[in-house]
Design a protein around this motif. Sequence first.
Motif, PDB file in Angstrom:
ATOM      1  N   TYR A 462       0.825  -1.214   0.000  1.00  0.00           N
ATOM      2  CA  TYR A 462       0.000   0.000   0.000  1.00  0.00           C
ATOM      3  C   TYR A 462       0.859   1.263   0.000  1.00  0.00           C
ATOM      4  N   TYR A 463       1.854   1.320   0.867  1.00  0.00           N
ATOM      5  CA  TYR A 463       2.631   2.551   0.978  1.00  0.00           C
ATOM      6  C   TYR A 463       3.569   2.739  -0.211  1.00  0.00           C
ATOM      7  N   ASN A 464       3.983   1.661  -0.845  1.00  0.00           N
ATOM      8  CA  ASN A 464       4.722   1.817  -2.100  1.00  0.00           C
ATOM      9  C   ASN A 464       3.804   2.346  -3.188  1.00  0.00           C
ATOM     10  N   TRP A 465       2.552   1.878  -3.195  1.00  0.00           N
ATOM     11  CA  TRP A 465       1.567   2.427  -4.143  1.00  0.00           C
ATOM     12  C   TRP A 465       1.361   3.914  -3.875  1.00  0.00           C
ATOM     13  N   ALA A 466       1.282   4.302  -2.602  1.00  0.00           N
ATOM     14  CA  ALA A 466       1.037   5.705  -2.248  1.00  0.00           C
ATOM     15  C   ALA A 466       2.148   6.611  -2.767  1.00  0.00           C
ATOM     16  N   GLY A 467       3.393   6.128  -2.765  1.00  0.00           N
ATOM     17  CA  GLY A 467       4.480   6.846  -3.418  1.00  0.00           C
ATOM     18  C   GLY A 467       5.080   8.001  -2.643  1.00  0.00           C
ATOM     19  N   PHE A 468       4.917   8.026  -1.327  1.00  0.00           N
ATOM     20  CA  PHE A 468       5.494   9.111  -0.528  1.00  0.00           C
ATOM     21  C   PHE A 468       6.772   8.613   0.143  1.00  0.00           C
ATOM     22  N   LYS A 469       7.896   9.320  -0.070  1.00  0.00           N
ATOM     23  CA  LYS A 469       9.163   8.895   0.525  1.00  0.00           C
ATOM     24  C   LYS A 469      10.150  10.061   0.498  1.00  0.00           C
ATOM     25  N   ASN A 470      11.380   9.763   0.941  1.00  0.00           N
ATOM     26  CA  ASN A 470      12.452  10.767   1.009  1.00  0.00           C
ATOM     27  C   ASN A 470      12.075  11.933   1.921  1.00  0.00           C
ATOM     28  N   TYR A 471      11.437  11.600   3.040  1.00  0.00           N
ATOM     29  CA  TYR A 471      11.030  12.617   4.008  1.00  0.00           C
ATOM     30  C   TYR A 471      11.269  12.042   5.396  1.00  0.00           C
ATOM     31  N   ASN A 472      11.957  12.784   6.230  1.00  0.00           N
ATOM     32  CA  ASN A 472      12.394  12.262   7.530  1.00  0.00           C
ATOM     33  C   ASN A 472      11.242  12.260   8.547  1.00  0.00           C
ATOM     34  N   LEU A 473      10.315  11.375   8.320  1.00  0.00           N
ATOM     35  CA  LEU A 473       9.142  11.234   9.182  1.00  0.00           C
ATOM     36  C   LEU A 473       8.865   9.754   9.392  1.00  0.00           C
ATOM     37  N   VAL A 474       8.581   9.389  10.631  1.00  0.00           N
ATOM     38  CA  VAL A 474       8.172   8.028  10.967  1.00  0.00           C
ATOM     39  C   VAL A 474       6.764   8.113  11.539  1.00  0.00           C
ATOM     40  N   ILE A 475       5.877   7.263  11.034  1.00  0.00           N
ATOM     41  CA  ILE A 475       4.525   7.228  11.592  1.00  0.00           C
ATOM     42  C   ILE A 475       4.249   5.842  12.183  1.00  0.00           C
ATOM     43  N   ARG A 476       3.489   5.849  13.240  1.00  0.00           N
ATOM     44  CA  ARG A 476       2.967   4.608  13.794  1.00  0.00           C
ATOM     45  C   ARG A 476       1.461   4.628  13.584  1.00  0.00           C
ATOM     46  N   PRO A 507      13.659   4.273  14.541  1.00  0.00           N
ATOM     47  CA  PRO A 507      15.104   4.335  14.271  1.00  0.00           C
ATOM     48  C   PRO A 507      15.826   5.196  15.299  1.00  0.00           C
ATOM     49  N   ASP A 508      17.143   4.975  15.412  1.00  0.00           N
ATOM     50  CA  ASP A 508      17.951   5.700  16.393  1.00  0.00           C
ATOM     51  C   ASP A 508      18.240   7.139  15.966  1.00  0.00           C
ATOM     52  N   ARG A 509      18.187   7.432  14.675  1.00  0.00           N
ATOM     53  CA  ARG A 509      18.506   8.782  14.211  1.00  0.00           C
ATOM     54  C   ARG A 509      17.411   9.766  14.658  1.00  0.00           C
ATOM     55  N   ALA A 510      17.741  11.049  14.625  1.00  0.00           N
ATOM     56  CA  ALA A 510      16.743  12.084  14.901  1.00  0.00           C
ATOM     57  C   ALA A 510      15.686  12.067  13.790  1.00  0.00           C
ATOM     58  N   HIS A 511      14.418  12.112  14.167  1.00  0.00           N
ATOM     59  CA  HIS A 511      13.341  12.060  13.175  1.00  0.00           C
ATOM     60  C   HIS A 511      12.058  12.617  13.762  1.00  0.00           C
ATOM     61  N   ALA A 512      11.193  13.103  12.894  1.00  0.00           N
ATOM     62  CA  ALA A 512       9.853  13.508  13.311  1.00  0.00           C
ATOM     63  C   ALA A 512       8.984  12.262  13.435  1.00  0.00           C
ATOM     64  N   TYR A 513       8.004  12.343  14.333  1.00  0.00           N
ATOM     65  CA  TYR A 513       7.210  11.155  14.646  1.00  0.00           C
ATOM     66  C   TYR A 513       5.740  11.521  14.791  1.00  0.00           C
ATOM     67  N   LEU A 514       4.897  10.725  14.142  1.00  0.00           N
ATOM     68  CA  LEU A 514       3.449  10.840  14.282  1.00  0.00           C
ATOM     69  C   LEU A 514       2.894   9.499  14.743  1.00  0.00           C
ATOM     70  N   GLU A 515       1.998   9.546  15.721  1.00  0.00           N
ATOM     71  CA  GLU A 515       1.258   8.353  16.099  1.00  0.00           C
ATOM     72  C   GLU A 515      -0.203   8.597  15.735  1.00  0.00           C
ATOM     73  N   ILE A 516      -0.729   7.730  14.873  1.00  0.00           N
ATOM     74  CA  ILE A 516      -2.071   7.926  14.337  1.00  0.00           C
ATOM     75  C   ILE A 516      -2.921   6.703  14.657  1.00  0.00           C
ATOM     76  N   LYS A 517      -3.955   6.912  15.446  1.00  0.00           N
ATOM     77  CA  LYS A 517      -4.921   5.853  15.735  1.00  0.00           C
ATOM     78  C   LYS A 517      -6.122   6.033  14.832  1.00  0.00           C
ATOM     79  N   ASN A 518      -6.376   5.042  13.980  1.00  0.00           N
ATOM     80  CA  ASN A 518      -7.457   5.120  13.008  1.00  0.00           C
ATOM     81  C   ASN A 518      -8.552   4.103  13.310  1.00  0.00           C
ATOM     82  N   ARG A 519      -9.795   4.519  13.219  1.00  0.00           N
ATOM     83  CA  ARG A 519     -10.885   3.557  13.324  1.00  0.00           C
ATOM     84  C   ARG A 519     -10.749   2.531  12.207  1.00  0.00           C
ATOM     85  N   ILE A 520     -10.791   1.266  12.573  1.00  0.00           N
ATOM     86  CA  ILE A 520     -10.405   0.199  11.656  1.00  0.00           C
ATOM     87  C   ILE A 520     -11.285   0.145  10.411  1.00  0.00           C
TER      88      ILE A 520
END
Length: 586
Positions: A462-476, A507-520
């Motif tokens: 799914y996320y490869n289909w979405a095509g978003f990358k090269n951005y220092n963000l990690v989401i849960r 990851p151990d490097r410095a990064h922005a982080y989002l935690e997103i809880k979605n209704r299933i």
Amino acid sequence: MAAQAAKTVLTLDAEAVRALKVGINFVKNPEDRKCFIIYKDQDGVRACRNQCKHQGGLFMKDIEDLHERTVRCTKHNWKLDVKAMQYVNPPDSFMQDELEIVWKDPSVGGLELVELNPPDPWLTDPRGAQELEAGEVTITYLTHACMQLKLGQRTMLFDPWLTGPAFARGWWLLHQPPEDSFERLCKADLVYISHMHSDHLSYPTLKTVSKKRPDLPIYVGDTSRPVFWYLEKSGITLTNINVVPFGVWQNIDEHLRFMILMDGVHPEMDTCVVVEYKGHMILNTVDCTRPNGGRLPTGVDVMMSDFAGGASGFPMTFTGGKYTEIWKAEFIRNERKKLLNYKAQLVKSLQPKIYCPFAGYFVEAHPSDLYIKTTNTKNNPDDLNALIKKNSPGITTWTPKPGSVLDLGVALKDPSSIDAIRESPNSAKTYKDSWDFSLYLDELSLAIDAEFFQHKSWIPFYYNWAGFKNYNLVIRVIETNDDFEPVFGGYDYLVDFLDLSFPPRRPDRAHAYLEIKNRIGVMRHVVKHGLLWDNLYIGFQNRISRDPDVYHHRFWNHFQIELPTTGPDWDLFLQNSSARGSVKRL
């Protein structure tokens, strides 16, 4: 007549933006040597060409200005307050034509100044206003942003959302449409749909219409993200969709024409419209943040716009850190007040004869969204109209109720006439008190048991289909129930967009982080059908925490506007998963 287009007139890189001082900045374009004025303060940045509207003279610093916000024309000493974009000498004269500020992605920095060309396309082929007979032009409010216009022998409808929810299951109609609303829609000569958001482009509404009149003429602007990008996959048959260029008159008959204009902030998706009948103009700015880059016709006969606010998950769906209930309440109160004042000032500057607030009549009706409904207070249209009357006593205001009718011919001659605005009968229902929740929520829930969700490899697919990358963000991303508690057997995973990987831990490097809880149910429906994440974010279907507390425009813009228009091929995914012997979840 050539289509209206947006043109970049100046580009500043990140270093040049940082070099802008607080107050007035004169900046030259090194390519064509044209000069611009950029004003910077704590509220942001505004810009215009360095050219006086009187006789085209250049501005210079005003040595008498102690507040660093006024410039003086070198020809006749006209003075411009650049912070307000208002000429102060002579007073009460002109507003300066403002350029749109387009900020580049934060990872790159910089900005662009953009203007529309031509800036005033409605002035092309001007027509004098003819006298209107009573009943010749009427405007009937149906619900939310849906108006029916009778224009001579033609009828036109705006943004028909007449049934079902918007943004998955987050928005429901506040007002009860008149009983014959679908009949009115099916008989319309033309329909204008402003943009792809589901409170304007309502697939449940169009599904019903398509069964009776699939050839209903629908007009949309030529946005870079097609308004009807999802039509084929929706399974709905509509055979008469017309995509028209911006800033070009569309002639319907000898008296009726309309023109679609782009939004200055969201030209990729938002539009507004000018309708003209016998020289009388009706301006509908819909949801545009800066319609036509802030340059609009003045003195129109009718102006209508949004007013309510609350069309975002921020800050109601955010948790942790500063997002206490007290902070949210104060923020929402201030934002609604600013919006109310902005709309009142806009109406004052444009001086329409009649103003109507609309496109804000929605409610978070589902019981699971009671917190949002309680927290997400909205502006009252009567408060806005009262403010407009205070600032501009000569403007007639109209707070619409379902089925109420404005007779333009009568209203122009005598706004106080009892026939100028006819209210709906007392027996007519104003507010909805029931919604068919189960019909639509059951449809969303069908996605939960889709076969491909048994394979954990759907996540990278799914996320490869979405095509978003090269951005220092990690989401849960955590799949939850209606109360945003993790569900048994639901997914809980990380996505690292720097290299589009799916690590087991942050990851151990410095990064922005989002935690997103979605209704299933909503999340899986969005994933299955390749829908935009505005269903989750604008629809209040998630809860979000972030570290640091920074808005990631590039991420949200991609998932809310720029996802591929062709959905994920889950059949291909399942074929490949079977061939690889992909492990299924129990």
